[in-house]
Design an enzyme around this catalytic site. Structure first.
Site, PDB file in Angstrom:
ATOM      1  N   CYS A 233     -18.257  16.550 -25.842  1.00 13.37           N
ATOM      2  CA  CYS A 233     -17.087  17.381 -26.183  1.00 13.37           C
ATOM      3  C   CYS A 233     -16.548  17.946 -24.870  1.00 13.37           C
ATOM      4  CB  CYS A 233     -17.469  18.494 -27.147  1.00 13.37           C
ATOM      5  SG  CYS A 233     -18.247  17.931 -28.675  1.00 13.37           S
ATOM      6  N   ALA A 234     -15.933  17.085 -24.083  1.00  9.34           N
ATOM      7  CA  ALA A 234     -15.645  17.414 -22.688  1.00  9.34           C
ATOM      8  C   ALA A 234     -14.549  18.454 -22.521  1.00  9.34           C
ATOM      9  CB  ALA A 234     -15.263  16.139 -21.931  1.00  9.34           C
ATOM     10  N   GLY A 238     -14.738  21.103 -17.349  1.00 11.09           N
ATOM     11  CA  GLY A 238     -15.454  21.928 -16.381  1.00 11.09           C
ATOM     12  C   GLY A 238     -16.883  21.455 -16.148  1.00 11.09           C
ATOM     13  N   LYS A 239     -17.607  21.209 -17.231  1.00 17.01           N
ATOM     14  CA  LYS A 239     -18.987  20.743 -17.102  1.00 17.01           C
ATOM     15  C   LYS A 239     -19.026  19.280 -16.682  1.00 17.01           C
ATOM     16  CE  LYS A 239     -20.372  23.989 -20.681  1.00 17.01           C
ATOM     17  NZ  LYS A 239     -18.968  24.301 -21.036  1.00 17.01           N
ATOM     18  N   ASP A 257     -13.535  13.386 -25.975  1.00 21.74           N
ATOM     19  CA  ASP A 257     -12.947  14.523 -26.687  1.00 21.74           C
ATOM     20  C   ASP A 257     -11.937  13.989 -27.697  1.00 21.74           C
ATOM     21  OD1 ASP A 257     -13.101  17.718 -26.088  1.00 21.74           O
ATOM     22  OD2 ASP A 257     -11.218  17.199 -27.064  1.00 21.74           O
ATOM     23  N   ASP A 304     -21.402  20.152 -25.876  1.00 18.27           N
ATOM     24  CA  ASP A 304     -20.881  21.529 -25.847  1.00 18.27           C
ATOM     25  C   ASP A 304     -20.032  21.669 -27.105  1.00 18.27           C
ATOM     26  OD1 ASP A 304     -20.042  24.036 -25.217  1.00 18.27           O
ATOM     27  OD2 ASP A 304     -18.754  23.439 -23.551  1.00 18.27           O
ATOM     28  N   CYS A 357     -20.855  28.342 -26.884  1.00 20.11           N
ATOM     29  CA  CYS A 357     -20.535  29.642 -26.294  1.00 20.11           C
ATOM     30  C   CYS A 357     -20.465  30.681 -27.410  1.00 20.11           C
ATOM     31  CB  CYS A 357     -19.250  29.601 -25.480  1.00 20.11           C
ATOM     32  SG  CYS A 357     -17.812  28.932 -26.353  1.00 20.11           S
TER      33      CYS A 357
END
Length: 425
Positions: A233-234, A238-239, A257, A304, A357
């Site tokens: 899930c890009a 950032g990651k 994504d 993510d 998050c």
């Protein structure tokens, strides 16, 4: 105060707050659109509007409690300026009405001690109750206070271009006040919120804006040279960029994504980074044929997962008010489906990192526990041990269980969760 507040600017602040409180769009998107449509506003005026709106969103419930039983947007702005931004009633001469002077004079003495706990914590009732069950009252209070403070500005060093020491030296030469991050060996924390978009270090790809906690999620993957890796899930990547640098620009890194818009934001970042091993792929859903073609081939996969985002409330305070309890239940089903699909990519002996998050156990440990019960070929690894191998030791108590749990009141990062899983067979 650095400038005098005019009635016109006050009225504009009311108007923006009214638009934000419809919760039809994220607050930052509403502000961006308003500023595009009102280009006559100067930098100081824009800063006043944005800071006032975000200050209200952070402390919405306690500020509304200090207003009338049915507060209007004018009262909300006035209460925010006095109680959240530290203005005095004298600073508002020319804006306030004579009928408001007595109320405004009494505002600084408003006592929140007798408010219900959820109001004191500036949380919706459902979220307060879930956090209370998870952490206990004292921890919820500390967490809520931390969530009500603005987040710092963190950068990540691009190790393909140089070291953190190089970045700190160049930032100092450019007049920035910066210190090394406390957790990630790649992190730099800036004092204040300086503009970076035109800075040479940013344009050259030497630095990227990324919360220090988010950096730890990427480091848990421990991606190596020449491997096959997927960021499932890009988003804006950032990651992805961190992982590509870990791989030293070798191997093959897929950035999946479902949103073309999010992936489009990765392209300029990718160009600055110097990475050539990243392959952005838009997929229709987690069961897309382009996902299935890679089944069992990945050395490492990062998930993510889409989540409530409640760990990022310092940056996005409207998230507290834009969601309800039922949204979390719907997200959990989506998270489970995405995790299962991502797991199918992992080869025997490979690693899977599930991250959010969010601060809520329903989106975190509960999702992982359900997954492990249905997939006995995976078993958990210790996040603390993985980070320790990279010289990272988190402050405070040892990590509960094997998972990584970051909180703004404990670690001064956004709130994050990560579980590291390895496939046996």
């Amino acid at each position: 105060m650095k400038y005098r507040l005019t009635p016109a600017l006050f009225k504009q602040t009311e108007s923006v707050l009214a638009q934000v409180l419809r919760f039809e769009h994220p607050a930052d998107a509403v502000l961006s659109r308003y500023f595009r449509e009102n280009r006559q506003l100067g930098h100081a005026d824009r800063a006043f509007v944005a800071e006032t709106v975000f200050a209200f969103l952070r402390r919405r419930r306690s500020l509304e409690a200090a207003c009338s039983a049915q507060p209007d947007h004018r009262q909300r702005v006035l209460a925010t300026l006095i109680l959240a931004r530290g203005w005095r009633s004298d600073d508002l001469n020319g804006v306030i009405k004579s009928s408001e002077k007595e109320w405004l004079a009494a505002l600084p003495t408003f006592d929140t001690a007798n408010l219900p706990p959820a109001l004191r914590c500036d949380l919706p009732d459902w979220l307060y109750e879930r956090l209370l069950a998870q952490y206990g009252e004292a921890e919820v209070v500390a967490l809520a206070q931390a969530l009500s403070r603005p987040a710092p500005l963190d950068l990540r060093t691009n190790i393909l271009h140089g070291t953190r020491e190089d970045v700190l030296r160049k930032l100092a030469e450019a007049g920035f006040s910066a210190v090394p991050g406390q957790l990630s060996p790649l992190a730099v924390r800036l004092r204040g919120k300086p503009a970076l978009a035109r800075q040479p270090l940013f344009l050259s790809g030497d630095i990227e804006v990324q919360d220090e906690g988010s950096q730890l999620l990427g480091l848990l993957l421990e991606a190596k040279r020449g491997e096959m890796v997927t960021d499932f899930c890009a988003g804006a990547g950032g990651k992805t960029l961190l992982i590509g640098a870990q791989m030293r620009n070798t191997g093959r890194l897929y950035a999946f994504d479902v949103s073309e818009k999010r992936l489009s934001k990765l392209k300029p970042r990718l160009a600055r980074s110097g990475l050539s091993n990243v392959h952005p792929v838009r997929i229709e859903h987690e069961r897309d044929s382009r996902v299935k073609r890679l089944s069992g081939k990945m050395d490492r996969v990062l998930v993510d997962a889409p989540c409530s985002g409640l760990g990022t409330v310092r940056r996005n305070p409207d998230l507290k008010w834009r969601q309800e309890a039922r949204d979390i239940d719907e997200l959990r089903a989506k998270q489970a489906a995405i995790l299962a699909a991502a797991a199918s990519l992992v080869r025997p002996g490979g690693r899977l990192v599930y991250a959010t998050c969010s601060l809520l156990e329903e989106e975190n440990g509960a999702v992982v526990a359900d997954f492990l019960a249905q997939h006995p070929e995976f078993f958990p690894l210790s996040a603390a041990e993985i980070l320790a191998r990279q010289g990272i030791v988190l402050p405070g108590e040892p990590l509960p269980g094997e998972s990584l749990r970051l909180r703004p009141d404990v670690h001064d990062t956004d709130g994050f969760f990560a579980a590291v899983l390895e496939r046996r067979t």
